[in-house]
Design a protein around this motif. Structure first.
Motif, PDB file in Angstrom:
ATOM      1  N   CYS A 186       0.068  36.957 -52.321  1.00 25.15           N
ATOM      2  CA  CYS A 186      -1.312  37.291 -52.695  1.00 25.15           C
ATOM      3  C   CYS A 186      -1.950  36.128 -53.427  1.00 25.15           C
ATOM      4  O   CYS A 186      -3.090  35.748 -53.147  1.00 25.15           O
ATOM      5  CB  CYS A 186      -1.267  38.536 -53.580  1.00 25.15           C
ATOM      6  SG  CYS A 186      -2.815  39.392 -53.694  1.00 25.15           S
ATOM      7  N   ARG A 245     -10.632  44.825 -54.927  1.00 24.31           N
ATOM      8  CA  ARG A 245      -9.399  45.579 -55.104  1.00 24.31           C
ATOM      9  C   ARG A 245      -9.700  46.838 -55.884  1.00 24.31           C
ATOM     10  O   ARG A 245     -10.192  46.783 -57.005  1.00 24.31           O
ATOM     11  CB  ARG A 245      -8.412  44.703 -55.881  1.00 24.31           C
ATOM     12  CG  ARG A 245      -7.052  45.338 -55.988  1.00 24.31           C
ATOM     13  CD  ARG A 245      -6.191  44.560 -56.923  1.00 24.31           C
ATOM     14  NE  ARG A 245      -5.764  43.290 -56.368  1.00 24.31           N
ATOM     15  CZ  ARG A 245      -4.881  42.500 -56.946  1.00 24.31           C
ATOM     16  NH1 ARG A 245      -4.358  42.852 -58.082  1.00 24.31           N
ATOM     17  NH2 ARG A 245      -4.554  41.352 -56.413  1.00 24.31           N
ATOM     18  N   ILE A 255       3.990  41.438 -62.627  1.00 22.95           N
ATOM     19  CA  ILE A 255       4.563  40.256 -61.962  1.00 22.95           C
ATOM     20  C   ILE A 255       3.473  39.340 -61.459  1.00 22.95           C
ATOM     21  O   ILE A 255       3.579  38.111 -61.579  1.00 22.95           O
ATOM     22  CB  ILE A 255       5.450  40.693 -60.788  1.00 22.95           C
ATOM     23  CG1 ILE A 255       6.750  41.246 -61.326  1.00 22.95           C
ATOM     24  CG2 ILE A 255       5.720  39.564 -59.845  1.00 22.95           C
ATOM     25  CD1 ILE A 255       7.772  41.435 -60.270  1.00 22.95           C
ATOM     26  N   GLU A 256       2.416  39.920 -60.919  1.00 24.24           N
ATOM     27  CA  GLU A 256       1.335  39.096 -60.383  1.00 24.24           C
ATOM     28  C   GLU A 256       0.725  38.262 -61.501  1.00 24.24           C
ATOM     29  O   GLU A 256       0.436  37.079 -61.328  1.00 24.24           O
ATOM     30  CB  GLU A 256       0.283  39.995 -59.747  1.00 24.24           C
ATOM     31  CG  GLU A 256      -0.706  39.243 -58.893  1.00 24.24           C
ATOM     32  CD  GLU A 256      -1.876  40.112 -58.491  1.00 24.24           C
ATOM     33  OE1 GLU A 256      -2.416  40.831 -59.354  1.00 24.24           O
ATOM     34  OE2 GLU A 256      -2.245  40.064 -57.319  1.00 24.24           O
ATOM     35  N   TYR A 270       4.001  45.596 -60.252  1.00 26.37           N
ATOM     36  CA  TYR A 270       3.363  44.570 -59.437  1.00 26.37           C
ATOM     37  C   TYR A 270       2.304  43.821 -60.244  1.00 26.37           C
ATOM     38  O   TYR A 270       2.236  42.589 -60.223  1.00 26.37           O
ATOM     39  CB  TYR A 270       2.723  45.203 -58.183  1.00 26.37           C
ATOM     40  CG  TYR A 270       1.890  44.211 -57.430  1.00 26.37           C
ATOM     41  CD1 TYR A 270       0.527  44.114 -57.635  1.00 26.37           C
ATOM     42  CD2 TYR A 270       2.495  43.314 -56.555  1.00 26.37           C
ATOM     43  CE1 TYR A 270      -0.222  43.163 -56.982  1.00 26.37           C
ATOM     44  CE2 TYR A 270       1.757  42.364 -55.897  1.00 26.37           C
ATOM     45  CZ  TYR A 270       0.391  42.290 -56.122  1.00 26.37           C
ATOM     46  OH  TYR A 270      -0.337  41.335 -55.477  1.00 26.37           O
ATOM     47  N   LEU A 308       3.157  35.469 -62.348  1.00 27.35           N
ATOM     48  CA  LEU A 308       3.193  34.441 -61.302  1.00 27.35           C
ATOM     49  C   LEU A 308       1.921  33.614 -61.301  1.00 27.35           C
ATOM     50  O   LEU A 308       1.957  32.401 -61.097  1.00 27.35           O
ATOM     51  CB  LEU A 308       3.361  35.093 -59.929  1.00 27.35           C
ATOM     52  CG  LEU A 308       4.800  35.249 -59.457  1.00 27.35           C
ATOM     53  CD1 LEU A 308       4.829  35.965 -58.125  1.00 27.35           C
ATOM     54  CD2 LEU A 308       5.467  33.904 -59.304  1.00 27.35           C
ATOM     55  N   PHE A 338       5.249  39.952 -52.706  1.00 37.72           N
ATOM     56  CA  PHE A 338       3.882  40.375 -52.429  1.00 37.72           C
ATOM     57  C   PHE A 338       2.927  39.618 -53.345  1.00 37.72           C
ATOM     58  O   PHE A 338       1.906  39.083 -52.910  1.00 37.72           O
ATOM     59  CB  PHE A 338       3.785  41.880 -52.682  1.00 37.72           C
ATOM     60  CG  PHE A 338       2.591  42.553 -52.065  1.00 37.72           C
ATOM     61  CD1 PHE A 338       1.310  42.316 -52.526  1.00 37.72           C
ATOM     62  CD2 PHE A 338       2.765  43.461 -51.040  1.00 37.72           C
ATOM     63  CE1 PHE A 338       0.221  42.948 -51.968  1.00 37.72           C
ATOM     64  CE2 PHE A 338       1.688  44.109 -50.486  1.00 37.72           C
ATOM     65  CZ  PHE A 338       0.401  43.859 -50.943  1.00 37.72           C
ATOM     66  N   ALA A 339       3.280  39.574 -54.633  1.00 33.97           N
ATOM     67  CA  ALA A 339       2.415  38.898 -55.593  1.00 33.97           C
ATOM     68  C   ALA A 339       2.310  37.415 -55.257  1.00 33.97           C
ATOM     69  O   ALA A 339       1.224  36.820 -55.300  1.00 33.97           O
ATOM     70  CB  ALA A 339       2.968  39.075 -57.009  1.00 33.97           C
ATOM     71  N   HIS A 340       3.436  36.811 -54.896  1.00 34.92           N
ATOM     72  CA  HIS A 340       3.454  35.386 -54.571  1.00 34.92           C
ATOM     73  C   HIS A 340       2.510  35.100 -53.408  1.00 34.92           C
ATOM     74  O   HIS A 340       1.647  34.207 -53.467  1.00 34.92           O
ATOM     75  CB  HIS A 340       4.885  35.011 -54.219  1.00 34.92           C
ATOM     76  CG  HIS A 340       5.096  33.554 -54.009  1.00 34.92           C
ATOM     77  ND1 HIS A 340       4.658  32.586 -54.872  1.00 34.92           N
ATOM     78  CD2 HIS A 340       5.709  32.885 -53.007  1.00 34.92           C
ATOM     79  CE1 HIS A 340       4.985  31.392 -54.427  1.00 34.92           C
ATOM     80  NE2 HIS A 340       5.628  31.537 -53.296  1.00 34.92           N
ATOM     81  N   TYR A 388       5.633  51.337 -59.200  1.00 32.83           N
ATOM     82  CA  TYR A 388       5.656  50.122 -58.383  1.00 32.83           C
ATOM     83  C   TYR A 388       4.450  49.264 -58.683  1.00 32.83           C
ATOM     84  O   TYR A 388       4.534  48.059 -58.936  1.00 32.83           O
ATOM     85  CB  TYR A 388       5.684  50.488 -56.892  1.00 32.83           C
ATOM     86  CG  TYR A 388       5.660  49.281 -55.984  1.00 32.83           C
ATOM     87  CD1 TYR A 388       4.467  48.769 -55.493  1.00 32.83           C
ATOM     88  CD2 TYR A 388       6.839  48.636 -55.630  1.00 32.83           C
ATOM     89  CE1 TYR A 388       4.445  47.651 -54.681  1.00 32.83           C
ATOM     90  CE2 TYR A 388       6.826  47.517 -54.811  1.00 32.83           C
ATOM     91  CZ  TYR A 388       5.629  47.027 -54.339  1.00 32.83           C
ATOM     92  OH  TYR A 388       5.597  45.921 -53.542  1.00 32.83           O
ATOM     93  N   MET A 416      11.100  26.614 -56.993  1.00 33.73           N
ATOM     94  CA  MET A 416      10.700  28.032 -56.839  1.00 33.73           C
ATOM     95  C   MET A 416      11.885  28.972 -57.042  1.00 33.73           C
ATOM     96  O   MET A 416      11.720  30.070 -57.543  1.00 33.73           O
ATOM     97  CB  MET A 416      10.121  28.207 -55.436  1.00 33.73           C
ATOM     98  CG  MET A 416       8.805  28.984 -55.404  1.00 33.73           C
ATOM     99  SD  MET A 416       7.794  28.861 -56.863  1.00 33.73           S
ATOM    100  CE  MET A 416       7.215  30.504 -57.042  1.00 33.73           C
ATOM    101  N   THR A 466       1.653  29.685 -61.715  1.00 34.76           N
ATOM    102  CA  THR A 466       1.009  28.819 -60.726  1.00 34.76           C
ATOM    103  C   THR A 466      -0.055  27.971 -61.397  1.00 34.76           C
ATOM    104  O   THR A 466      -0.190  26.772 -61.115  1.00 34.76           O
ATOM    105  CB  THR A 466       0.374  29.661 -59.601  1.00 34.76           C
ATOM    106  OG1 THR A 466       1.314  30.646 -59.197  1.00 34.76           O
ATOM    107  CG2 THR A 466      -0.004  28.811 -58.421  1.00 34.76           C
TER     108      THR A 466
END
Lengths: 301, 338
Positions: free
Chosen positions: A242, B88, B224-225, B221, B228, A238-240, B217, B1, B232
């Motif tokens: 997003c 959000r 992790i976001e 999230y 990530l 989901f994060a990826h 959860y 990846m 990136t």
């Protein structure tokens, strides 16, 4: 997927051994705690019994609660017990099985503490020296009742000036230690015999029910773990997505505002993809600012 | 990846155990600190209580703050709390979950310090030796001593070498009494903490399991976001840097060739790969000039224009993009005339 399968087979075979390991560690910790603890009996008439029995019984309660807290399966069991029925029936036999296996494991460390305490003897000497019958011991027989209470209370303190080299003190101390150790060994024997009988005689009663209960309790445990793993995997994907959407929307916004001609690049396509259309400082700053001030909605449809 | 995916799965499944590990290490560190600490009761009437209670209460506070500082998620919590809402929505339940789980972990080392201190007994003995009940434990009717003097004598109880009140109250009796009270307090404290932990852990599935699963959860999230996104951005920065440097070298090589009027040498097919990698810089003088230029005049952070070195490096502030292709073509045309 293979990797997940290996991991879950490991968990299946080893969740019992993980819990047994924790149980053993707690038992060792309880012995270590007892040896590190500086037992100092107050040697005062009203305080001795409270102190002695307190040291014998309060740490086992603490160790029992720790055993329940550290056991992951207790949460799983509570979850299963309290969940609404929904489409899946609840099997009380499974919940009972889980409860009893958790309780058995949690009882090991407290029992170890109590047995070690009794075999050492200091607690019982401290708690019950004041309750001894002074007639039985020569040194205390001819003393006034008020004084006898004080003297008996001082028996656990070897270095007290009144008690140094007092043979009656040693007699009381040996007597109480003997009782304490007898009690300790008896409790140990009874528990081991009980465990032996329980394990031997269990197959004679309800073996099929037991096998079912064990299977389904393992199942519930594994299902919980897999659910958590799947949620983690999902949140990563989901994060990826997003973030990719975010970069894409930034790229489109830049294209809209800057009217940049697409470059016929000598760069290879790989680098172009990784840059995702964001190719100068201004654009990068804008991207980072937007990421903080205006995070994208949690919707990757 | 794939490699990143494996690493993130590892972090995710092991983040809890990583945090638990830090928690355990801090608890061990707090017991070690206590045993290494040289406790020295001042044995003076008003200082004893301040010292004793200070040693009992100040290090736990420090350990609690340290528990927060060492927790990586504190910046994540602060960021999520302070960010503007934008597109959000913000969920206070998630923030509460994150804060509670951090606070619970941070509470362990202070609780261990307080328990070890109370079970050892020195702090309470030092702090409360002047409050020992002399009437019950000793001879209260000792003559010739005023209240102040009695306090002074009692204050020396923790310091056996200088204690001079053996007739007033025996040192061992007083120490045993205070130690007993301290240990009783210690065990009660540990029992209380363990009971609280047990209740918190066992009542949660009974009341708010669905809300708990949701908060857990989304807090994972967010973590992790963030990771990530950082990955990136790092990838992007790497590609950006690579292209920027490539353009710099190309620009340098073009520039130097233009300055020295070298005829472009026809390279053979076999040497094609290697000379491409050399980016047109093939002698010591040129390389030195490239290095000097890199230091003195870095290229702008703008990959649209080729790296024709301009006067300053910082051309990125909203300048219109230069059209490079015309300049290059002009240079090429000049060569062909020669």
């Amino acid at each position: 997927m293979d990797r997940f399968r290996m991991i879950f087979q490991y968990f299946q075979s080893n969740s019992e051994s993980v819990m047994n390991g924790i149980c053993g560690l707690l038992a060792l910790a309880s012995v270590k705690m007892y040896t590190c603890f500086d037992f100092s009996c107050p040697c005062l008439p009203q305080y001795n019994m409270a102190y002695g029995l307190g040291i014998m019984f309060v740490p086992p309660v603490i160790l029992f609660l720790c055993g329940l807290i550290l056991n992951r399966q207790s949460l799983v069991m509570l979850d299963e017990w309290r969940r609404p029925q929904g489409h899946r029936k609840k099997d009380l036999a499974v919940i009972r099985y889980m409860c009893s296996s958790i309780a058995q494991r949690a009882m090991v460390a407290p029992v170890v503490w109590i047995v070690v305490t009794l075999l050492d003897g200091k607690c019982l000497i401290c708690a019950f020296s004041g309750s001894m019958d002074p007639e039985k011991f020569v040194g205390f027989a001819n003393v006034t009742p008020a004084q006898v209470e004080q003297l008996l209370a001082k028996v656990p303190c070897k270095d007290d000036e009144l008690m140094r080299n007092n043979t009656s003190r040693k007699a009381v101390s040996r007597y109480l230690r003997c009782w304490s150790q007898a009690l300790g060994w008896s409790i140990l024997l009874i528990l081991i015999v009980a465990a032996f009988l329980a394990r031997w005689l269990r197959p004679c009663f309800n073996q099929a029910t037991l096998l079912q209960a064990r299977h389904w309790s393992n199942y519930i445990d594994i299902e919980q773990k897999i659910f958590e793993e799947t949620c983690c995997e999902h949140s990563r994907l989901f994060a990826h997505k997003c973030i990719l959407h975010f970069f894409e929307s930034m790229r489109q916004e830049i294209k809209l505002h800057n009217f940049n001609l697409p470059r016929e690049g000598e760069r290879d396509e790989g680098e172009e993809d990784l840059l995702r259309g964001i190719t100068d400082q201004e654009q990068v700053n804008k991207l980072l600012k937007t990421w903080y001030y205006d995070k994208p909605p949690l919707d990757v449809s | 990846m794939d490699k990143f995916r494996m690493i993130f799965q590892f972090f995710q499944s092991n983040q809890e155990s990583f945090m638990n590990g830090i928690c355990g290490i801090m608890a061990l560190a707090s017991t070690q600190m206590y045993s290494a600490f040289d406790f020295n009761c001042p044995c003076l009437p008003h200082y004893n209580m301040a010292y004793g209670l200070g040693i009992l209460l100040v290090p736990p506070f420090i350990l609690f703050l340290l528990g927060f500082v060492l927790n990586n998620n504190i910046s994540m919590l602060a960021e999520e709390w302070r960010r503007p809402q934008g597109q959000r929505g913000k969920d206070p339940a998630v923030l509460r979950y994150m804060f509670c789980s951090m606070a619970q972990r941070a509470m362990i080392a202070p609780a261990v310090w307080v328990s070890v201190t109370l079970l050892d007994g020195k702090c309470i003995t030092c702090a409360f030796c002047t409050s020992v009940p002399v009437e019950t434990l000793g001879n209260a009717s000792h003559p010739l001593l005023s209240q102040g003097e009695i306090q002074q004598v009692l204050a020396r109880i923790p310091c056996k070498e200088i204690y001079n009140g053996q007739q007033l109250i025996a040192n061992e009796v007083a120490v045993r009494y205070l130690c007993c009270i301290s240990q009783a307090l210690g065990w009660c404290f540990v029992l209380l903490m363990t009971t609280l932990a047990f209740l918190v852990r066992s009542l949660r599935p009974c009341f708010s399991q669905a809300a708990f699963l949701k908060s857990r959860y989304w807090s994972h999230y967010i973590d992790i976001e963030r990771k990530l996104f950082d990955e990136t951005c790092a990838e992007h920065a790497r590609s950006f840097a690579k292209v920027c440097i490539q353009q710099f070298f190309e620009g340098m090589s073009t520039d130097l060739v233009a300055a020295r009027c070298h005829l472009p040498r026809k390279t053979s097919e076999d040497a094609g790969e290697a000379s491409k990698k050399l980016l047109g810089i093939t002698d010591q003088g040129t390389m030195n000039m490239a290095l000097k230029s890199w230091h003195r005049c870095k290229p702008p952070l703008h990959l649209q224009a080729p790296a024709l070195p301009s006067g300053n490096g910082w051309a990125g502030e909203g300048q219109p993009p230069v059209h490079p292709s015309t300049a290059q073509r002009e240079t090429a045309a000049y060569y062909s005339l020669v």
